[in-house]
Design a protein around this motif. Sequence first.
Motif, short mmCIF file in Angstrom:
data_model
loop_
_atom_site.label_atom_id
_atom_site.label_comp_id
_atom_site.label_asym_id
_atom_site.label_seq_id
_atom_site.Cartn_x
_atom_site.Cartn_y
_atom_site.Cartn_z
N ASP A 33 -27.53 24.95 29.28
CA ASP A 33 -27.69 25.22 30.82
C ASP A 33 -27.07 26.64 31.28
OD1 ASP A 33 -27.50 25.08 33.80
OD2 ASP A 33 -28.08 22.91 33.57
N ARG A 39 -19.64 28.02 36.19
CA ARG A 39 -18.87 26.73 36.00
C ARG A 39 -17.40 26.97 35.41
NH1 ARG A 39 -21.42 20.65 35.10
NH2 ARG A 39 -19.68 19.74 36.19
N GLU A 50 -16.25 18.80 32.09
CA GLU A 50 -17.25 18.20 32.97
C GLU A 50 -18.77 18.70 32.36
OE1 GLU A 50 -15.16 16.88 37.20
OE2 GLU A 50 -16.30 18.59 37.02
N ALA A 51 -18.95 19.77 32.31
CA ALA A 51 -20.18 20.50 31.59
C ALA A 51 -20.62 19.92 30.43
CB ALA A 51 -20.33 22.05 31.65
N ASP A 54 -21.67 16.47 30.65
CA ASP A 54 -23.05 16.53 31.28
C ASP A 54 -24.08 17.02 30.41
OD1 ASP A 54 -22.01 15.75 33.71
OD2 ASP A 54 -21.87 17.57 34.73
N TRP A 56 -24.38 20.17 29.04
CA TRP A 56 -24.74 21.63 29.37
C TRP A 56 -24.33 22.51 28.15
CZ3 TRP A 56 -23.65 23.81 34.88
CH2 TRP A 56 -23.93 22.75 35.82
N ARG A 331 -22.68 9.74 28.37
CA ARG A 331 -21.64 10.52 29.13
C ARG A 331 -20.07 10.04 28.84
NH1 ARG A 331 -19.40 12.16 34.31
NH2 ARG A 331 -19.67 14.27 34.76
#
Length: 374
Positions: A33, A39, A50-51, A54, A56, A331
Amino acid sequence: MLHTYFQKQIEKILAQGGIHVNGSDPWDMQVHDNRLFQRILTQGNLGLGEAYMDGWWECQALDQFFFRVLRSKAQDNIVSPSIIFSALIGRLFNLQARSRAFTVGEQHYNIGNELFQGMLDSNMHYSCAYWKNTDKLSIAQENKLRLVFNKLMLQPGQRVLDIGCGWGGAAKFAAEHYGVEVTGITVSSEQVKVAQERCKGLPVKIKLIDYRALDGVFDRIYSIGMFEHVGHKNYRNYFDIIKNLLATDGLFLLQTIGGNESVSSTDPWIGKYIFPNSMLPSASQITNAFEGLLVLEDWHVFSHDYYLTLKTWNDNFQQHCSRFNGHYAARFCRMWRYYLLSCAGAFLARTLQLWQLLLSHQGIVGPFRVEREI
Protein backbone atom coordinates in the motif's frame (compact mmCIF):
# COMPACT_ATOMS: atom_id res chain seq x y z
CA MET A 1 2.08 12.05 -7.26
CA LEU A 2 2.70 13.04 -3.65
CA HIS A 3 3.30 9.44 -2.53
CA THR A 4 6.23 9.31 -4.99
CA TYR A 5 7.94 12.07 -3.05
CA PHE A 6 7.33 10.29 0.25
CA GLN A 7 8.56 7.01 -1.23
CA LYS A 8 11.82 8.57 -2.38
CA GLN A 9 12.42 9.95 1.10
CA ILE A 10 11.89 6.54 2.71
CA GLU A 11 13.99 4.79 0.08
CA LYS A 12 16.84 7.21 0.80
CA ILE A 13 16.59 6.58 4.54
CA LEU A 14 16.40 2.79 4.23
CA ALA A 15 19.30 2.72 1.79
CA GLN A 16 21.60 3.75 4.65
CA GLY A 17 21.07 0.25 6.03
CA GLY A 18 21.25 -1.55 2.69
CA ILE A 19 17.47 -2.01 2.57
CA HIS A 20 15.53 -1.60 -0.66
CA VAL A 21 11.83 -1.13 -1.27
CA ASN A 22 10.49 -4.18 -3.11
CA GLY A 23 14.01 -5.59 -3.39
CA SER A 24 15.07 -9.22 -3.55
CA ASP A 25 16.94 -9.57 -0.24
CA PRO A 26 15.08 -11.16 2.69
CA TRP A 27 15.44 -7.95 4.74
CA ASP A 28 13.96 -5.75 2.02
CA MET A 29 10.57 -4.07 2.50
CA GLN A 30 7.78 -5.37 0.28
CA VAL A 31 5.14 -2.64 -0.03
CA HIS A 32 1.46 -3.47 -0.59
CA ASP A 33 0.00 0.00 0.00
CA ASN A 34 1.69 3.19 -1.19
CA ARG A 35 0.17 5.18 1.69
CA LEU A 36 2.84 3.51 3.81
CA PHE A 37 5.57 6.05 3.04
CA GLN A 38 3.65 9.08 4.29
CA ARG A 39 2.53 7.10 7.32
CA ILE A 40 6.12 6.33 8.30
CA LEU A 41 7.32 9.91 7.80
CA THR A 42 4.51 11.41 9.85
CA GLN A 43 4.07 8.76 12.54
CA GLY A 44 7.50 7.14 12.88
CA ASN A 45 7.70 3.65 14.34
CA LEU A 46 4.11 3.84 15.55
CA GLY A 47 2.99 4.23 11.96
CA LEU A 48 5.48 1.65 10.73
CA GLY A 49 4.24 -0.94 13.22
CA GLU A 50 0.56 -0.24 12.69
CA ALA A 51 1.03 -0.39 8.93
CA TYR A 52 2.65 -3.80 9.31
CA MET A 53 -0.27 -4.96 11.44
CA ASP A 54 -2.63 -3.67 8.72
CA GLY A 55 -0.77 -5.61 6.02
CA TRP A 56 0.55 -2.55 4.19
CA TRP A 57 4.05 -4.02 4.02
CA GLU A 58 5.85 -7.30 4.53
CA CYS A 59 9.38 -8.49 5.12
CA GLN A 60 10.71 -12.03 5.01
CA ALA A 61 13.40 -11.41 7.66
CA LEU A 62 11.92 -8.78 9.94
CA ASP A 63 14.68 -9.11 12.53
CA GLN A 64 17.29 -8.42 9.85
CA PHE A 65 15.29 -5.42 8.62
CA PHE A 66 15.39 -3.86 12.08
CA PHE A 67 19.01 -4.82 12.59
CA ARG A 68 19.97 -2.85 9.49
CA VAL A 69 17.73 0.11 10.29
CA LEU A 70 19.04 0.43 13.84
CA ARG A 71 22.67 -0.37 13.13
CA SER A 72 22.79 2.34 10.45
CA LYS A 73 20.83 4.77 12.66
CA ALA A 74 18.44 5.32 9.77
CA GLN A 75 15.61 5.90 12.25
CA ASP A 76 17.29 9.09 13.45
CA ASN A 77 16.14 10.75 10.22
CA ILE A 78 12.49 10.47 11.30
CA VAL A 79 11.26 12.49 14.27
CA SER A 80 7.51 12.02 14.49
CA PRO A 81 5.01 13.84 16.73
CA SER A 82 4.30 10.54 18.55
CA ILE A 83 7.93 10.29 19.72
CA ILE A 84 7.99 13.89 20.91
CA PHE A 85 4.63 13.50 22.66
CA SER A 86 5.70 10.26 24.41
CA ALA A 87 8.92 11.85 25.65
CA LEU A 88 7.06 14.91 26.93
CA ILE A 89 4.44 12.84 28.77
CA GLY A 90 7.17 10.68 30.28
CA ARG A 91 8.94 13.75 31.64
CA LEU A 92 5.83 15.41 33.03
CA PHE A 93 3.97 12.45 34.54
CA ASN A 94 4.82 9.34 36.53
CA LEU A 95 3.36 6.73 34.17
CA GLN A 96 4.50 3.95 36.49
CA ALA A 97 2.88 5.35 39.64
CA ARG A 98 1.50 2.90 42.17
CA SER A 99 -2.06 3.57 40.98
CA ARG A 100 -1.08 2.32 37.50
CA ALA A 101 0.98 -0.68 38.66
CA PHE A 102 -1.47 -3.35 37.52
CA THR A 103 -2.06 -1.96 34.00
CA VAL A 104 0.67 -4.01 32.32
CA GLY A 105 -0.53 -7.15 34.09
CA GLU A 106 -4.05 -6.67 32.81
CA GLN A 107 -3.13 -5.65 29.27
CA HIS A 108 -0.16 -7.93 28.58
CA TYR A 109 0.42 -10.78 31.03
CA ASN A 110 -3.29 -11.59 31.34
CA ILE A 111 -4.02 -11.89 27.61
CA GLY A 112 -3.96 -15.68 27.73
CA ASN A 113 -1.83 -18.32 29.43
CA GLU A 114 -2.32 -20.56 26.40
CA LEU A 115 -0.43 -18.08 24.23
CA PHE A 116 2.55 -17.94 26.56
CA GLN A 117 2.53 -21.70 27.03
CA GLY A 118 2.81 -22.08 23.27
CA MET A 119 5.59 -19.50 22.94
CA LEU A 120 7.79 -20.11 25.99
CA ASP A 121 9.55 -23.15 27.41
CA SER A 122 7.62 -25.68 29.51
CA ASN A 123 8.31 -23.71 32.71
CA MET A 124 7.13 -20.44 31.09
CA HIS A 125 10.20 -18.29 31.68
CA TYR A 126 9.47 -14.95 30.00
CA SER A 127 12.95 -13.41 30.09
CA CYS A 128 16.31 -13.81 28.41
CA ALA A 129 17.80 -17.30 28.48
CA TYR A 130 21.53 -18.05 28.80
CA TRP A 131 22.60 -19.99 25.71
CA LYS A 132 25.96 -21.26 26.90
CA ASN A 133 26.77 -24.68 25.41
CA THR A 134 23.20 -25.38 24.27
CA ASP A 135 20.75 -24.71 21.46
CA LYS A 136 17.66 -25.80 23.41
CA LEU A 137 15.43 -23.17 25.02
CA SER A 138 14.57 -25.26 28.08
CA ILE A 139 18.24 -25.86 28.90
CA ALA A 140 19.16 -22.24 28.19
CA GLN A 141 16.48 -21.05 30.62
CA GLU A 142 17.71 -23.45 33.29
CA ASN A 143 21.21 -22.14 32.62
CA LYS A 144 19.93 -18.63 33.35
CA LEU A 145 18.40 -19.70 36.65
CA ARG A 146 21.58 -21.48 37.76
CA LEU A 147 23.56 -18.37 36.75
CA VAL A 148 21.30 -16.18 38.88
CA PHE A 149 21.18 -18.44 41.92
CA ASN A 150 24.90 -19.26 41.84
CA LYS A 151 25.71 -15.55 41.78
CA LEU A 152 23.40 -15.09 44.77
CA MET A 153 25.11 -18.01 46.54
CA LEU A 154 21.80 -19.43 47.70
CA GLN A 155 21.92 -21.63 50.79
CA PRO A 156 19.21 -23.90 52.19
CA GLY A 157 16.80 -22.16 54.53
CA GLN A 158 17.40 -18.65 53.23
CA ARG A 159 14.45 -16.30 52.76
CA VAL A 160 14.32 -15.21 49.12
CA LEU A 161 12.21 -12.57 47.39
CA ASP A 162 11.33 -12.83 43.68
CA ILE A 163 10.13 -9.44 42.38
CA GLY A 164 8.13 -10.05 39.22
CA CYS A 165 7.86 -13.82 39.61
CA GLY A 166 5.91 -14.46 36.39
CA TRP A 167 4.35 -17.90 36.26
CA GLY A 168 6.48 -19.14 39.15
CA GLY A 169 9.18 -21.03 37.26
CA ALA A 170 12.16 -19.38 38.95
CA ALA A 171 10.65 -19.60 42.46
CA LYS A 172 9.88 -23.28 41.95
CA PHE A 173 13.41 -23.99 40.72
CA ALA A 174 14.99 -22.14 43.64
CA ALA A 175 12.88 -23.98 46.21
CA GLU A 176 13.44 -27.42 44.64
CA HIS A 177 17.15 -27.18 43.83
CA TYR A 178 18.49 -24.81 46.50
CA GLY A 179 16.21 -25.50 49.47
CA VAL A 180 15.19 -21.88 50.02
CA GLU A 181 11.91 -20.25 51.02
CA VAL A 182 10.60 -17.97 48.29
CA THR A 183 8.08 -15.14 48.24
CA GLY A 184 7.14 -14.24 44.68
CA ILE A 185 5.16 -11.16 43.66
CA THR A 186 3.49 -10.18 40.39
CA VAL A 187 0.90 -7.70 39.10
CA SER A 188 -0.78 -10.34 36.92
CA SER A 189 -3.74 -12.28 38.31
CA GLU A 190 -3.32 -14.96 35.64
CA GLN A 191 0.31 -15.47 36.60
CA VAL A 192 -0.68 -15.86 40.24
CA LYS A 193 -3.09 -18.69 39.42
CA VAL A 194 -0.50 -20.64 37.46
CA ALA A 195 2.37 -19.93 39.85
CA GLN A 196 0.42 -21.00 42.93
CA GLU A 197 -0.59 -24.26 41.28
CA ARG A 198 2.93 -24.89 40.02
CA CYS A 199 4.51 -24.28 43.42
CA LYS A 200 1.97 -26.22 45.46
CA GLY A 201 3.64 -28.22 48.22
CA LEU A 202 6.82 -26.13 48.13
CA PRO A 203 7.94 -23.39 50.56
CA VAL A 204 6.80 -20.75 48.06
CA LYS A 205 4.28 -17.94 48.54
CA ILE A 206 2.91 -16.11 45.50
CA LYS A 207 1.30 -12.70 46.02
CA LEU A 208 -0.61 -10.31 43.75
CA ILE A 209 0.93 -7.04 44.90
CA ASP A 210 3.05 -4.15 43.69
CA TYR A 211 6.65 -4.07 44.89
CA ARG A 212 5.91 -0.84 46.77
CA ALA A 213 3.55 -2.76 49.08
CA LEU A 214 6.22 -5.17 50.31
CA ASP A 215 7.53 -5.52 53.84
CA GLY A 216 9.79 -7.95 55.69
CA VAL A 217 13.48 -8.86 55.51
CA PHE A 218 15.04 -11.23 52.96
CA ASP A 219 18.47 -12.84 52.74
CA ARG A 220 18.43 -12.71 48.96
CA ILE A 221 16.38 -10.75 46.44
CA TYR A 222 16.25 -11.12 42.68
CA SER A 223 14.24 -9.52 39.92
CA ILE A 224 14.32 -10.99 36.42
CA GLY A 225 12.74 -8.91 33.66
CA MET A 226 10.58 -6.67 35.86
CA PHE A 227 12.67 -3.49 36.16
CA GLU A 228 11.53 -2.47 32.67
CA HIS A 229 8.17 -1.55 34.26
CA VAL A 230 9.54 0.60 37.10
CA GLY A 231 10.02 3.94 35.28
CA HIS A 232 12.70 6.59 35.65
CA LYS A 233 10.75 8.60 38.22
CA ASN A 234 10.70 5.55 40.52
CA TYR A 235 14.21 4.15 40.14
CA ARG A 236 15.58 5.72 43.33
CA ASN A 237 12.57 4.63 45.37
CA TYR A 238 12.89 1.10 43.93
CA PHE A 239 16.45 0.70 45.19
CA ASP A 240 15.58 2.34 48.49
CA ILE A 241 12.89 -0.34 48.92
CA ILE A 242 15.41 -3.06 48.01
CA LYS A 243 17.82 -1.73 50.65
CA ASN A 244 15.11 -1.76 53.31
CA LEU A 245 14.02 -5.32 52.44
CA LEU A 246 17.53 -6.77 52.18
CA ALA A 247 19.34 -8.27 55.16
CA THR A 248 22.58 -6.50 56.05
CA ASP A 249 24.62 -9.39 54.67
CA GLY A 250 22.23 -9.94 51.75
CA LEU A 251 22.64 -9.87 47.98
CA PHE A 252 20.37 -8.54 45.26
CA LEU A 253 20.47 -9.59 41.59
CA LEU A 254 18.81 -7.46 38.93
CA GLN A 255 18.32 -8.75 35.39
CA THR A 256 16.97 -6.13 33.03
CA ILE A 257 16.86 -4.97 29.45
CA GLY A 258 18.68 -1.68 29.06
CA GLY A 259 19.29 1.03 26.50
CA ASN A 260 22.39 2.94 25.45
CA GLU A 261 20.86 6.36 26.15
CA SER A 262 18.83 7.79 29.02
CA VAL A 263 15.18 8.29 28.06
CA SER A 264 11.94 9.22 29.79
CA SER A 265 9.54 7.09 27.73
CA THR A 266 9.27 3.91 25.71
CA ASP A 267 8.87 3.38 21.98
CA PRO A 268 5.33 4.59 21.09
CA TRP A 269 4.35 1.35 19.33
CA ILE A 270 5.62 -0.88 22.17
CA GLY A 271 3.87 1.32 24.71
CA LYS A 272 0.55 1.23 22.87
CA TYR A 273 0.37 -2.44 21.87
CA ILE A 274 2.73 -4.52 24.02
CA PHE A 275 3.98 -3.07 27.32
CA PRO A 276 1.98 -0.04 28.50
CA ASN A 277 3.87 2.34 30.79
CA SER A 278 7.15 0.51 30.21
CA MET A 279 10.56 2.16 29.99
CA LEU A 280 14.08 0.86 29.47
CA PRO A 281 16.78 2.18 31.80
CA SER A 282 20.23 3.30 30.79
CA ALA A 283 23.33 2.28 32.72
CA SER A 284 23.71 5.74 34.22
CA GLN A 285 20.07 5.86 35.33
CA ILE A 286 20.56 2.59 37.20
CA THR A 287 23.86 3.53 38.86
CA ASN A 288 22.59 6.97 39.85
CA ALA A 289 19.53 5.33 41.40
CA PHE A 290 21.41 2.94 43.69
CA GLU A 291 24.39 5.21 44.44
CA GLY A 292 24.74 5.59 48.19
CA LEU A 293 22.22 2.81 48.85
CA LEU A 294 23.79 -0.40 47.56
CA VAL A 295 27.25 -1.55 46.43
CA LEU A 296 27.88 -2.92 42.93
CA GLU A 297 29.62 -6.32 42.98
CA ASP A 298 29.26 -7.35 39.33
CA TRP A 299 27.81 -6.20 35.99
CA HIS A 300 27.34 -8.97 33.42
CA VAL A 301 26.37 -8.27 29.78
CA PHE A 302 25.03 -11.01 27.49
CA SER A 303 22.80 -9.12 25.06
CA HIS A 304 23.11 -11.48 22.09
CA ASP A 305 21.45 -14.19 24.17
CA TYR A 306 18.22 -12.19 24.04
CA TYR A 307 18.38 -12.16 20.25
CA LEU A 308 18.53 -15.96 20.33
CA THR A 309 15.73 -16.12 22.90
CA LEU A 310 13.38 -13.87 20.92
CA LYS A 311 14.04 -15.74 17.68
CA THR A 312 13.16 -19.01 19.40
CA TRP A 313 10.02 -17.52 20.94
CA ASN A 314 8.93 -16.33 17.51
CA ASP A 315 9.48 -19.77 15.99
CA ASN A 316 7.40 -21.29 18.79
CA PHE A 317 4.68 -18.68 18.41
CA GLN A 318 4.41 -19.21 14.65
CA GLN A 319 4.05 -22.97 15.17
CA HIS A 320 1.50 -22.33 17.92
CA CYS A 321 -0.53 -20.08 15.61
CA SER A 322 -0.53 -22.67 12.84
CA ARG A 323 -1.79 -25.34 15.25
CA PHE A 324 -4.58 -23.04 16.42
CA ASN A 325 -5.50 -21.76 12.99
CA GLY A 326 -8.27 -19.18 13.35
CA HIS A 327 -7.94 -18.98 17.14
CA TYR A 328 -5.90 -15.78 16.92
CA ALA A 329 -6.86 -12.89 14.66
CA ALA A 330 -4.49 -12.30 11.76
CA ARG A 331 -3.80 -8.74 12.93
CA PHE A 332 -2.86 -9.99 16.40
CA CYS A 333 -0.46 -12.57 14.93
CA ARG A 334 1.21 -9.88 12.82
CA MET A 335 1.44 -7.61 15.85
CA TRP A 336 3.07 -10.32 17.95
CA ARG A 337 5.54 -11.24 15.19
CA TYR A 338 6.46 -7.57 14.81
CA TYR A 339 7.01 -7.29 18.57
CA LEU A 340 9.26 -10.34 18.85
CA LEU A 341 11.34 -9.78 15.72
CA SER A 342 11.71 -6.00 15.99
CA CYS A 343 13.08 -6.53 19.50
CA ALA A 344 15.31 -9.33 18.22
CA GLY A 345 16.74 -6.98 15.60
CA ALA A 346 17.37 -4.34 18.25
CA PHE A 347 19.36 -6.78 20.39
CA LEU A 348 21.34 -7.90 17.34
CA ALA A 349 22.10 -4.25 16.55
CA ARG A 350 23.01 -3.73 20.24
CA THR A 351 20.67 -0.78 20.66
CA LEU A 352 19.07 -2.96 23.33
CA GLN A 353 21.19 -4.63 25.99
CA LEU A 354 20.72 -7.40 28.55
CA TRP A 355 22.30 -6.86 31.94
CA GLN A 356 22.67 -8.75 35.20
CA LEU A 357 23.79 -6.66 38.15
CA LEU A 358 24.77 -8.10 41.50
CA LEU A 359 24.54 -5.69 44.42
CA SER A 360 25.21 -6.05 48.12
CA HIS A 361 23.84 -4.18 51.09
CA GLN A 362 27.16 -2.68 52.20
CA GLY A 363 29.91 -4.37 50.18
CA ILE A 364 31.39 -7.85 50.56
CA VAL A 365 34.46 -7.93 52.79
CA GLY A 366 37.40 -10.11 51.82
CA PRO A 367 38.11 -12.25 48.74
CA PHE A 368 35.07 -12.58 46.51
CA ARG A 369 34.67 -13.92 42.99
CA VAL A 370 31.35 -13.72 41.17
CA GLU A 371 30.20 -17.11 39.93
CA ARG A 372 29.51 -17.08 36.20
CA GLU A 373 29.77 -20.79 35.51
CA ILE A 374 26.70 -23.01 35.36
